[in-house]
Design a protein around this motif. Structure first.
Motif, mmCIF file in Angstrom:
data_model
loop_
_atom_site.group_PDB
_atom_site.id
_atom_site.type_symbol
_atom_site.label_atom_id
_atom_site.label_comp_id
_atom_site.label_asym_id
_atom_site.label_seq_id
_atom_site.Cartn_x
_atom_site.Cartn_y
_atom_site.Cartn_z
ATOM 1 N N VAL A 6 0.841 -1.201 0.000
ATOM 2 C CA VAL A 6 0.000 0.000 0.000
ATOM 3 C C VAL A 6 0.872 1.245 0.000
ATOM 4 N N ALA A 7 1.877 1.269 0.885
ATOM 5 C CA ALA A 7 2.781 2.423 0.965
ATOM 6 C C ALA A 7 3.484 2.654 -0.362
ATOM 7 N N ALA A 8 3.994 1.591 -0.956
ATOM 8 C CA ALA A 8 4.725 1.715 -2.224
ATOM 9 C C ALA A 8 3.822 2.217 -3.344
ATOM 10 N N ARG A 9 2.602 1.708 -3.376
ATOM 11 C CA ARG A 9 1.689 2.110 -4.455
ATOM 12 C C ARG A 9 1.324 3.585 -4.343
ATOM 13 N N LEU A 10 1.129 4.074 -3.131
ATOM 14 C CA LEU A 10 0.799 5.487 -2.942
ATOM 15 C C LEU A 10 1.952 6.379 -3.378
ATOM 16 N N VAL A 11 3.169 5.917 -3.132
ATOM 17 C CA VAL A 11 4.350 6.675 -3.570
ATOM 18 C C VAL A 11 4.457 6.648 -5.091
ATOM 19 N N GLU A 12 4.346 5.463 -5.663
ATOM 20 C CA GLU A 12 4.510 5.307 -7.108
ATOM 21 C C GLU A 12 3.460 6.073 -7.898
ATOM 22 N N ASP A 13 2.241 6.156 -7.343
ATOM 23 C CA ASP A 13 1.159 6.852 -8.039
ATOM 24 C C ASP A 13 0.932 8.273 -7.532
ATOM 25 N N SER A 14 1.912 8.809 -6.804
ATOM 26 C CA SER A 14 1.947 10.239 -6.422
ATOM 27 C C SER A 14 0.688 10.694 -5.686
ATOM 28 N N ILE A 15 0.383 10.054 -4.568
ATOM 29 C CA ILE A 15 -0.813 10.399 -3.809
ATOM 30 C C ILE A 15 -0.785 11.850 -3.328
ATOM 31 N N LEU A 16 0.375 12.368 -2.929
ATOM 32 C CA LEU A 16 0.439 13.736 -2.416
ATOM 33 C C LEU A 16 0.087 14.743 -3.508
ATOM 34 N N GLU A 17 0.623 14.522 -4.699
ATOM 35 C CA GLU A 17 0.336 15.425 -5.805
ATOM 36 C C GLU A 17 -1.132 15.361 -6.211
ATOM 37 N N ARG A 18 -1.715 14.174 -6.192
ATOM 38 C CA ARG A 18 -3.124 14.016 -6.557
ATOM 39 C C ARG A 18 -4.028 14.751 -5.572
ATOM 40 N N ILE A 19 -3.742 14.603 -4.282
ATOM 41 C CA ILE A 19 -4.552 15.285 -3.265
ATOM 42 C C ILE A 19 -4.401 16.798 -3.404
#
Length: 347
Positions: free
Chosen positions: A316-329
């Motif tokens: 889960v942690a890796a996927r959020l990093v790879e898919d740029s969760i911070l930028e999306r939010i």
């Protein structure tokens, strides 16, 4: 982007051996993962001996202390510079790792993460989000699950945006459906806070979510919606009720199948179905709650998680990093602006 993840090796009920084994399983599935294990160096290196492939992709950072399971957040904050949990989160802050995973004290992890990473611009409070099993093929994202006992309408709007961004990454939905948890589905039901949040979400333009009004607690597991939003008090109560019900059902089935010779024979016939049920309700298959809204990725693993559960949290942690969760939010939050009723009321 190849993720490098800090693991609080001392968190959880078992400690380094399970945390290391879980990371090894995650790396077996994803060869590019890199790790920084934080905790007692002797114990960690001893556990790494059983996983040479993982050891070659890992570093160890010694920590003098551990956050105890019953530590108050204030205590954890005072000693954070010496604890495995504090050093793991601070590695995210320093940019040494992409994310942190801990199975330790939830309240302490929330406090340490919030102080070290701070909230993102446009976010007033972080929220704890998790994937919960449903009757459909995909899990439902639910937040907040305990980070904020009291929330205003602005918080609920922000949680909706963050939850939708999380759902898009985990499930690939273009516009995840969102509902607010309420005591009824009628438009007139609920507190003023919930009513204001609903009005703000209805009037917001350009958000990558599909707001569909209200849902009740008995619909959480039906899969009728992609994201369910509520305050941390109600969310935590609902989560514990769901977990208790799952244990009740599985324990009741065990008792029933052991009640007589005929029941035992019936168990043998129905075993494929009961195994599917057990797998669907197994918390290890849904492990990995996320603190959304911080300037960094922090994932909370169940303290009782086995190596499969830890691996899921790492993924889960890796996927959020790879898919740029911070930028999306950040991109979605910027669309809210100051034009919604909730934002105007907060001025």
């Amino acid at each position: 982007m190849r993720p490098r993840i800090a693991i609080d090796a001392m968190g959880g009920d078992v400690g380094p051996r399970v945390m290391v084994a879980g990371a090894a399983l995650a790396r077996h599935r994803h060869e590019g993962f890199q790790f920084l294990f934080v905790g007692d160096e002797t114990q960690i290196r001893d556990a790494l001996k059983d996983h040479p492939n993982l050891a070659a992709a890992s570093e160890v950072l010694h920590a003098e202390d551990v956050v105890s399971a019953d530590a108050k957040p204030s205590q954890a904050l005072r000693g954070s510079k010496k604890t495995s949990m504090g050093l793991a989160v601070n590695a995210v802050k320093a940019g040494d790792v992409s994310a942190a995973v801990s199975a330790g004290n939830t309240g302490a992890l929330m406090a340490i993460s919030k102080l070290a990473l701070r909230t993102m611009p446009g976010i007033d409070r972080p929220a704890l989000a998790a994937l919960l099993p449903t009757l459909k093929d995909t899990d439902v994202v639910m937040l907040d699950l305990g980070a904020n006992a009291e929330c205003d309408s602005r918080n609920l709007v922000q949680f909706s945006v963050m939850g939708a961004a999380y759902s898009k990454i985990m499930h690939g939905f273009e516009k995840p459906s969102v509902k607010l948890l309420n005591i009824g589905t009628e438009d007139a039901k609920g507190t003023g806070t919930i009513q204001d949040a609903a009005e703000a979400l209805r009037s917001a333009k350009g958000l990558s979510l599909d707001f569909r009004g209200f849902t009740e607690a008995d619909k959480i597991s039906t899969g009728e919606v992609d994201v369910i939003v509520t305050d941390g008090f109600s969310g935590n109560v609902a989560l514990k009720a769901l977990e208790g019900t799952a244990r009740f059902v599985t324990d009741l089935l065990k008792r029933s199948f052991r009640s007589s010779l005929r029941s035992k024979f019936g168990f043998l016939i129905s075993r494929p179905a009961t195994e599917m049920l057990r797998g669907h309700l197994d918390p290890n298959n849904h492990n990995g709650a996320v603190f959304l809204g911080l300037n960094g990725v922090v994932v909370k693993s169940h303290g009782s998680a086995d190596e499969k559960g830890v691996a899921n949290a790492v993924e889960v942690a890796a996927r959020l990093v790879e898919d740029s969760i911070l930028e999306r939010i950040s991109e979605e939050i910027s669309k809210i602006g100051q034009s919604t009723p909730a934002a105007a009321a907060a001025k």
